[in-house]
Write a protein that holds these residues in place. Structure first.
Motif, mmCIF file in Angstrom:
data_model
loop_
_atom_site.group_PDB
_atom_site.id
_atom_site.type_symbol
_atom_site.label_atom_id
_atom_site.label_comp_id
_atom_site.label_asym_id
_atom_site.label_seq_id
_atom_site.Cartn_x
_atom_site.Cartn_y
_atom_site.Cartn_z
ATOM 1 N N ALA A 80 -20.012 28.485 49.451
ATOM 2 C CA ALA A 80 -21.175 27.858 50.094
ATOM 3 C C ALA A 80 -21.481 26.502 49.457
ATOM 4 N N GLU A 81 -21.122 26.367 48.172
ATOM 5 C CA GLU A 81 -21.335 25.111 47.455
ATOM 6 C C GLU A 81 -20.073 24.268 47.357
ATOM 7 N N ASN A 82 -18.979 24.755 47.946
ATOM 8 C CA ASN A 82 -17.692 24.035 47.870
ATOM 9 C C ASN A 82 -17.309 23.718 46.432
ATOM 10 N N THR A 83 -17.486 24.694 45.563
ATOM 11 C CA THR A 83 -17.233 24.459 44.142
ATOM 12 C C THR A 83 -16.511 25.641 43.515
ATOM 13 N N ALA A 84 -15.556 25.322 42.658
ATOM 14 C CA ALA A 84 -14.913 26.324 41.825
ATOM 15 C C ALA A 84 -15.279 26.048 40.368
ATOM 16 N N TYR A 85 -15.238 27.092 39.560
ATOM 17 C CA TYR A 85 -15.670 26.975 38.174
ATOM 18 C C TYR A 85 -14.620 27.566 37.238
ATOM 19 N N LEU A 86 -14.660 27.073 36.012
ATOM 20 C CA LEU A 86 -13.888 27.691 34.938
ATOM 21 C C LEU A 86 -14.812 27.818 33.737
ATOM 22 N N GLN A 87 -15.266 29.046 33.490
ATOM 23 C CA GLN A 87 -16.085 29.334 32.321
ATOM 24 C C GLN A 87 -15.158 29.576 31.141
ATOM 25 N N MET A 88 -15.313 28.787 30.104
ATOM 26 C CA MET A 88 -14.435 28.884 28.939
ATOM 27 C C MET A 88 -15.261 29.275 27.722
ATOM 28 N N ASN A 89 -14.989 30.436 27.193
ATOM 29 C CA ASN A 89 -15.684 30.940 26.013
ATOM 30 C C ASN A 89 -14.718 31.029 24.831
ATOM 31 N N SER A 90 -15.280 31.120 23.648
ATOM 32 C CA SER A 90 -14.481 31.263 22.428
ATOM 33 C C SER A 90 -13.366 30.222 22.376
ATOM 34 N N LEU A 91 -13.733 28.987 22.613
ATOM 35 C CA LEU A 91 -12.737 27.932 22.693
ATOM 36 C C LEU A 91 -12.028 27.740 21.359
ATOM 37 N N LYS A 92 -10.759 27.377 21.459
ATOM 38 C CA LYS A 92 -9.907 27.156 20.298
ATOM 39 C C LYS A 92 -9.378 25.725 20.317
ATOM 40 N N PRO A 93 -9.015 25.188 19.179
ATOM 41 C CA PRO A 93 -8.440 23.826 19.179
ATOM 42 C C PRO A 93 -7.241 23.690 20.109
ATOM 43 N N GLU A 94 -6.468 24.738 20.249
ATOM 44 C CA GLU A 94 -5.294 24.665 21.138
ATOM 45 C C GLU A 94 -5.658 24.633 22.615
ATOM 46 N N ASP A 95 -6.946 24.793 22.943
ATOM 47 C CA ASP A 95 -7.390 24.625 24.334
ATOM 48 C C ASP A 95 -7.634 23.161 24.668
ATOM 49 N N THR A 96 -7.542 22.289 23.678
ATOM 50 C CA THR A 96 -7.747 20.867 23.911
ATOM 51 C C THR A 96 -6.717 20.332 24.895
ATOM 52 N N ALA A 97 -7.196 19.713 25.972
ATOM 53 C CA ALA A 97 -6.323 19.200 27.022
ATOM 54 C C ALA A 97 -7.175 18.517 28.081
ATOM 55 N N VAL A 98 -6.505 17.852 29.001
ATOM 56 C CA VAL A 98 -7.161 17.418 30.233
ATOM 57 C C VAL A 98 -7.020 18.561 31.229
ATOM 58 N N TYR A 99 -8.124 18.966 31.802
ATOM 59 C CA TYR A 99 -8.149 20.080 32.747
ATOM 60 C C TYR A 99 -8.265 19.544 34.170
ATOM 61 N N TYR A 100 -7.420 20.080 35.029
ATOM 62 C CA TYR A 100 -7.375 19.681 36.432
ATOM 63 C C TYR A 100 -7.570 20.893 37.329
ATOM 64 N N CYS A 101 -8.267 20.708 38.431
ATOM 65 C CA CYS A 101 -8.218 21.721 39.470
ATOM 66 C C CYS A 101 -7.298 21.219 40.574
ATOM 67 N N GLY A 102 -6.656 22.166 41.233
ATOM 68 C CA GLY A 102 -5.679 21.802 42.244
ATOM 69 C C GLY A 102 -5.602 22.832 43.343
ATOM 70 N N THR A 103 -5.077 22.405 44.480
ATOM 71 C CA THR A 103 -4.911 23.306 45.604
ATOM 72 C C THR A 103 -3.824 22.793 46.536
ATOM 73 N N ASN A 104 -3.396 23.666 47.399
ATOM 74 C CA ASN A 104 -2.513 23.360 48.526
ATOM 75 C C ASN A 104 -3.103 24.037 49.734
ATOM 76 N N ILE A 105 -2.874 23.470 50.889
ATOM 77 C CA ILE A 105 -3.360 24.109 52.118
ATOM 78 C C ILE A 105 -2.708 25.481 52.295
ATOM 79 N N CYS A 106 -1.436 25.592 51.953
ATOM 80 C CA CYS A 106 -0.687 26.811 52.257
ATOM 81 C C CYS A 106 -0.424 27.690 51.038
ATOM 82 N N THR A 107 -1.038 27.369 49.896
ATOM 83 C CA THR A 107 -0.701 28.137 48.717
ATOM 84 C C THR A 107 -1.586 29.364 48.591
ATOM 85 N N THR A 108 -1.258 30.203 47.613
ATOM 86 C CA THR A 108 -2.095 31.337 47.266
ATOM 87 C C THR A 108 -2.288 31.330 45.755
#
Length: 126
Positions: free
Chosen positions: A75-103
């Motif tokens: 309804a809000e056209n939004t996806a989320y990623l809740q990240m808890n207990s973060l670690k230094p190895e989680d450091t990165a650029v985070y991207y969301c992505g999609t395809n019309i035909c993917t699953t």
């Protein structure tokens, strides 16, 4: 067509939490699976999590299971990623992505989306 934009990155300490948002424009968002990927400079973009079009099915890479949660609000056209207990190895650029035909399962299996946001930087200090 869907366009994506990520929000919510930042600098946190190990053990902290962040919630990333992926805001979509376009009428087809509610019909497509969405994935979160992350990329460390010089490396490939790696799968993190994916969610089906209706939110019923989710997949995670092993390193984030139990710490990260993917969700969506069509309804809000939004996806989320809740990240808890973060670690230094989680450091990165985070991207969301999609395809019309993917699953979500296909992204979990290695399919790479062809529609991406601009990315949001997450830095976890030790």
């Amino acid at each position: 067509q869907v366009t994506l934009r990520e929000f919510g990155g930042g600098l946190v300490q190990a053990g902290d939490s962040l919630r990333l948002s992926c805001a979509a424009s376009g009428r087809t968002f509610s019909t497509v699976a969405v994935g979160w990927f992350r990329q460390v400079s010089g490396n490939e973009r790696d799968f993190v999590a994916a969610i089906s079009w209706n939110g019923d099915t989710t997949y995670y890479t092993d390193s984030v299971k139990g710490r990260f949660t993917i969700s969506r609000d069509n309804a809000e056209n939004t996806a989320y990623l809740q990240m808890n207990s973060l670690k230094p190895e989680d450091t990165a650029v985070y991207y969301c992505g999609t395809n019309i035909c993917t699953t979500a399962q296909r992204m979990y299996g290695g399919e790479i989306p062809n529609v991406w946001g601009q990315g949001t930087m997450v830095t976890v200090s030790s």
